[in-house]
Scaffold this active site. Structure first.
Site, PDB file in Angstrom:
ATOM      1  N   SER A  41       1.021  -1.232   0.061  1.00 38.66           N
ATOM      2  CA  SER A  41       0.271  -0.039  -0.236  1.00 38.66           C
ATOM      3  C   SER A  41       0.956   1.156  -0.222  1.00 38.66           C
ATOM      4  O   SER A  41       0.199   2.085  -0.263  1.00 38.66           O
ATOM      5  CB  SER A  41      -0.675  -0.070   0.992  1.00 38.66           C
ATOM      6  OG  SER A  41      -1.884  -0.724   1.339  1.00 38.66           O
ATOM      7  N   ASP A  96     -10.653  -6.296  -0.296  1.00 42.58           N
ATOM      8  CA  ASP A  96     -10.260  -5.353   0.769  1.00 42.58           C
ATOM      9  C   ASP A  96      -9.531  -6.206   1.533  1.00 42.58           C
ATOM     10  O   ASP A  96     -10.407  -7.095   2.672  1.00 42.58           O
ATOM     11  CB  ASP A  96     -11.513  -4.651   0.901  1.00 42.58           C
ATOM     12  CG  ASP A  96     -10.972  -3.170   1.347  1.00 42.58           C
ATOM     13  OD1 ASP A  96     -10.803  -2.117   0.746  1.00 42.58           O
ATOM     14  OD2 ASP A  96     -10.498  -2.924   2.804  1.00 42.58           O
TER      15      ASP A  96
END
Lengths: 426, 627
Positions: free
Chosen positions: B325, B364
């Site tokens: 990320s 997710d």
């Protein structure tokens, strides 16, 4: 030259103005025609008898070798080994390495001699082109990797692409000049000069001045033998003299230094001047009879640099004296004469030019090296042929002699397999 | 004309013969000149040279240059040259090596390993070289040897300057080390320039700046006696010492960064976003470069090589990890720059994402989803679905072009040897390596920094620095300047170029990165500092693929298969002075493990305090600890 011999003829050469009226023009005939080869040798005014064919062929003839030349080369190599073994303090490992290299070089010579001239003629262009392309590649790679690799590693022997051109340039020039009747006109001469200069400049940029000099003089030697008119020679010499300052400005600092040091060795007593001073002390202190084999103090107390390679002539001078030097020079001179004789006996212009040119390179080798070591010429990296420790240049050199013998011993193809001189007189 | 070619051939032969004669005569004359010259030297001037030769005691010896030193940003020496005394033997001067060794062994201890090394070096070198037998003689040993020295003409005590790295393992990777010139290097270098020098830079900074550090060889003429021993120096041309290097690297920061990593495997890269200077570059565990200088022992080397933690591997420069990320701020910026998203525009996150017409669910990290997510929230909470959708809209080509500007998928150009460039997947790469077409699903995975996408910690730090300095990518530089004696230091510039980013887009992304640390929902909220403001982004790189129906349970996964924890940050946000990237191998969540390491590095640099122990304490589990 034909003109100078007095042969008046129709002057159709495009370059007649410069070479003073070239000889006869025979249209498309290239000088390697079949009928010509049937005329027995006329070179040097010798008259070989036409009946040689009938004689049984000796082993040397069948092997396409010239015995006097082979013996002289072996003699020089043997003498060289004697000097070298002292220079390397009889280190058996290095002596063995040199013996292996000599063996290899002589083998290459014999193999090269077996290949007929027609094939060499066909190889002239590809070899030259390959050599020049490799040089360009090496130069490009070298510029990226900061002068990294001048070498191609072939395992046992490392190979410098510039080595290839020591043979490639005379091959190409002999082929190029023999395409048309000799002597060459101005344009042909210019072409030959360009073909010589291209690789020479590339090699000089490596920078390897010694090899560049050899390759350049190879081209000039062939041109000279091709009968370049004296007027053109004078013109070229004048041009060269005029261009010398330009060349000087192009030289690298260390190269300039070497030239300047020649005139004043004390100028650079820690660099090349040291080499010159020490090698002159070595030679001079040897005297007429020398200090004796293995007893040279200059060589063995490590005063003389590069004593096993480029400066080995100084070891010879110190240990074996003037007599030792004369003996080596005698053998060398015999090799040069024999090479030129064989060249003059070849059947066609290509063979003559190539064999003669290669012989003259051998001479340039030994003249530049001995001249440099005795303090007559600037220091350039040229080994003493057949004596210096090291492999690549020796292989090239003996391959050159293989070429000379190939040119001399192979009959030019006539369709009747032999012609007038299949068995040359030794 | 019938006979013309016949005559022509005869003419050509005659012409050649005449030229051959000219050449032969010329050759004879020239050789006579040489012979005359030799005769002049040997007869006429024989007496002169003979005297010179008898008196010849002058020999030329190379004087190796002193290698340049390396200092950190504050002048702390990192690489020095220490005198070291070596006992050498010249084999060609010795009659019998066996007895010589026995006699020497009675004076100074000589180990079996010394003899082995002697044999090895002797075979490598030229036969007229003095070969080292015993290294690091003590002063007492030198005294004993010089008392008995006259008995051994083949023995010498040589004073060497030995490269020493006072900081040991702390600088092993970044500085590299010097070692003996090997066969391959011998072919590559200008041998004249290395006469008398045994050592050459093998890797790291020592290799990259070899030309600067080495210097220029000098020469001296020495007078020697008949046995070759040096009596005095006559003339010399002194060597030019190598230039000293002053680094951007701050050894105190380097030490604090290593301490913050502690026992964990990982890397820290810290840059000054204003200059591109490398402030710290740590790969943990490190190794001590000192034993490599004189040739490390076989067992010692095997221990390093076979260590499961691979201490010889430079993780900061060559470790390639999925950026996870930490790539999201760059993807968001790509979306803004390409007009695919606006900052306010929200996407819905229901916990997973599906491509039109496909059943595969791209999940997710938060099972229930984040709900309505705008750009800021997507970075603060690190929402994956937002980036699946954004990456899908952008497409791999635009994504790749944009990330390439930040040197993802290619080297940063740092001044160190051996850098790796990571991997930025593209259609062209897929065709070349796998011979397959690109699938749209792969674009989504690139969008969250996983899959084949790889980046080194240094690449992440350099890209983050470009966010910090307003959009200029600077090639990182470890060395700041070269110094030669009293001369003015010569600065080493870090080439850089503006990326042409819209300042308002950059501002949106940076604001979101600030909230990562400052918002109560931020994934790195625990590292918020009262003293200065930090902008950052957490990341977790998957080592181990979780199946469609499973969930990732950290405790059940073997330690070596756990996720890598990542964090990138810069501070202070008003005027960024440091950008940092941290990777902790198998650390788990970036926010919990890597962010505290980064905070410790920032504290050390900005506040001058050591690593804050309470921050880097692991074990604190939190349900909301995003990826």
């Amino acid at each position: 030259m034909a003109t100078e011999a007095g042969g008046p003829g129709p002057d159709l050469s495009p370059a007649s103005g410069l070479n003073g009226g070239a000889g006869l023009n025979w249209g498309v005939e290239s000088g390697r025609g079949s009928i010509l080869s049937r005329i027995p040798g006329q070179g040097l005014g010798l008259n070989l008898d036409g009946g040689a064919v009938a004689r049984p062929l000796g082993l040397a003839q069948r092997l396409h070798l010239d015995l006097p030349l082979v013996f002289a080369l072996l003699l020089a190599a043997g003498y060289g080994l004697l000097v070298l073994s002292s220079a390397i303090d009889q280190d058996p490992e290095r002596l063995e390495a040199q013996l292996v290299r000599l063996g290899l070089a002589f083998t290459v010579m014999v193999v090269v001699a077996q290949v007929p001239p027609a094939l060499w003629r066909r190889l002239a262009v590809p070899l030259y082109v390959a050599g020049v392309l490799t040089l360009v590649a090496v130069l490009l790679v070298g510029e990226i990797g900061k002068g990294a690799q001048r070498w191609l590693d072939l395992g046992v022997l490392r190979f410098q692409p510039s080595e290839l051109l020591k043979l490639g340039v005379p091959l190409l020039l002999a082929w190029f000049l023999a395409l048309r009747p000799l002597p060459p006109g101005a344009w042909r001469t210019l072409g030959a000069l360009v073909l010589t200069a291209l690789p020479a400049v590339l090699i000089a940029r490596q920078p390897d001045l010694g090899t560049a000099l050899l390759v350049g003089s190879a081209g000039l030697a062939v041109l000279f033998l091709a009968g370049l008119s004296w007027r053109l020679i004078a013109f070229l010499a004048a041009t060269a003299a005029a261009l010398a300052p330009l060349l000087w400005s192009q030289m690298l600092d260390y190269q300039k230094n070497r030239v300047l040091t020649l005139f004043d060795p004390e100028r650079d007593p820690l660099g090349t001047g040291y080499h010159i001073i020490q090698s002159q002390i070595a030679i001079g202190s040897g005297g007429v009879y020398g200090k004796g084999w293995g007893l040279g103090t200059q060589s063995h107390l490590e005063f003389l640099p590069e004593r096993s390679t480029d400066f080995i002539f100084a070891v010879l001078g110190e240990e074996l004296g003037l007599f030792g030097v004369l003996a080596l020079m005698g053998v060398y001179l015999f090799i040069v004469f024999r090479g030129l004789y064989l060249a003059s006996q070849c059947q066609d212009s290509f063979g003559r030019l190539l064999a003669g040119g290669l012989t003259l390179i051998f001479f340039v080798y030994l003249f530049v090296n001995t001249g440099m070591v005795s303090g007559l010429l600037p220091v350039v990296g040229v080994p003493l042929p057949l004596v210096s420790y090291g492999g690549t240049s020796m292989v090239t050199l003996l391959a050159g002699f293989g070429l000379i013998m190939s040119m001399y011993t192979h009959p030019v193809a006539t369709g009747r397999g032999g012609g007038g001189r299949a068995a040359p007189r030794p | 004309m019938a006979g013309s070619w016949f005559h022509a051939d005869v003419d050509q032969r005659r012409a050649f013969a005449r030229r051959a004669w000219v050449a032969a005569i010329l050759a004879t004359l020239l050789l006579l000149v040489v012979v005359a010259r030799v005769a002049q030297l040997q007869i006429h001037r024989h007496q002169h040279f003979s005297t010179l030769s008898q008196d010849n005691r002058v020999r030329l010896e190379p004087l190796p240059p002193v290698r340049g030193l390396i200092y950190d940003a504050h002048g702390v020496p990192l690489a020095t040259n220490e005198p070291s005394f070596t006992l050498t033997v010249s084999p060609y001067k010795a009659k019998d090596l066996e007895t010589l060794f026995a006699e020497l062994g009675a004076i100074v201890p000589i180990a079996e390993a010394d003899l082995k090394r002697f044999e090895r070096l002797r075979r490598q070198g030229s036969p007229y070289q003095a070969v080292p037998l015993r290294l690091h003689l003590t002063e007492e040993e030198i005294a004993r040897l010089s008392l008995e020295g006259q008995r051994f003409p083949a023995v010498d005590i040589r004073t060497d300057l030995l490269r020493t790295y006072p900081q040991g393992p702390l600088t092993g990777h970044v500085l590299g080390y010097v070692g003996r010139i090997d066969e391959e290097e011998l072919q590559r270098i200008d041998q004249g320039a290395y006469r008398g020098t045994d050592f050459i830079g093998k890797n790291g900074l020592e290799k990259a700046y070899e030309a600067v550090l080495h210097g220029q060889v000098g020469y001296r003429q020495v007078e020697v006696n008949a046995k070759g021993r040096v009596l005095r120096t006559l003339e010399s041309q002194p060597p030019v010492p190598g230039k000293d290097l002053r680094l951007h690297l701050d050894i105190r920061l380097q030490r604090d960064a290593a301490a913050a990593l502690g026992q964990r495997r990982g890397a820290v890269a810290a840059l000054d976003p204003r200059t591109g200077g490398v402030l710290a570059l740590v790969s943990n565990p490190g190794f001590d470069p000192n034993p490599f200088v004189e040739g490390i022992g076989i067992q010692e080397y095997a221990a390093l090589r076979d260590d499961p933690d691979v201490p010889l591997f430079d993780r900061a420069l060559r470790g390639q990890y999925p950026p996870g990320s930490t790539i999201k701020p760059f993807i968001a910026l790509a979306g803004l720059e390409n007009g695919v998203i606006t900052p306010r525009q929200a996407k819905h996150c229901g916990g997973h994402y599906q491509l039109p017409g496909q059943s595969h669910r791209y999940r997710d990290w938060r099972k229930g989803g984040h709900g309505s997510v705008d750009l800021r929230r997507s970075i603060v909470e690190s929402c994956d679905v937002y980036y699946y959708d954004l990456a899908h809209d952008l497409g791999i080509d635009r994504l790749g072009d944009f990330l390439g500007k930040f040197h993802f998928g290619r080297k940063t150009g740092v001044d160190l040897a051996g850098e790796l460039g990571g991997l930025l997947p593209s259609r062209e790469w897929k065709r070349r390596v796998r011979n397959q077409a690109w699938y749209p699903g792969e674009t989504l995975i690139v969008g969250i920094g996983q899959g084949a996408f790889l980046a080194t910690p240094l690449q992440l730090a350099a890209a983050t620095a470009a966010l910090a300095n307003g959009g200029r990518y600077l090639e990182p530089r470890v060395a700041r300047s070269m110094e030669a004696g009293a001369d003015q230091p010569e600065a080493i510039p870090a080439p850089g170029r503006p990326l042409g980013l819209d300042p308002s887009h950059l501002e949106d992304v940076v604001q979101a990165m600030i909230q990562v640390v400052e918002s109560p929902r931020g994934t790195a909220k625990r590292i918020r500092s009262p003293a200065y403001r930090i902008a950052g982004k957490t990341g977790t790189a998957q080592v181990f693929t979780v199946g469609q129906k499973e969930t990732y349970k950290e405790k059940q996964v073997a330690e070596r298969k756990r996720d890598h924890a990542l964090f990138v940050a810069f501070a202070p946000v008003e005027d960024p002075r440091i950008a940092v990237a941290v990777v902790v191998e198998n650390g788990g969540h970036g926010g919990a493990v890597a962010a505290p390491v980064a905070r410790a590095v920032l504290d050390s640099y900005l506040l001058g305090t050591g690593p804050a122990a309470e921050l880097s304490a692991p074990g604190e589990e939190e349900a909301e600890d995003g990826d």
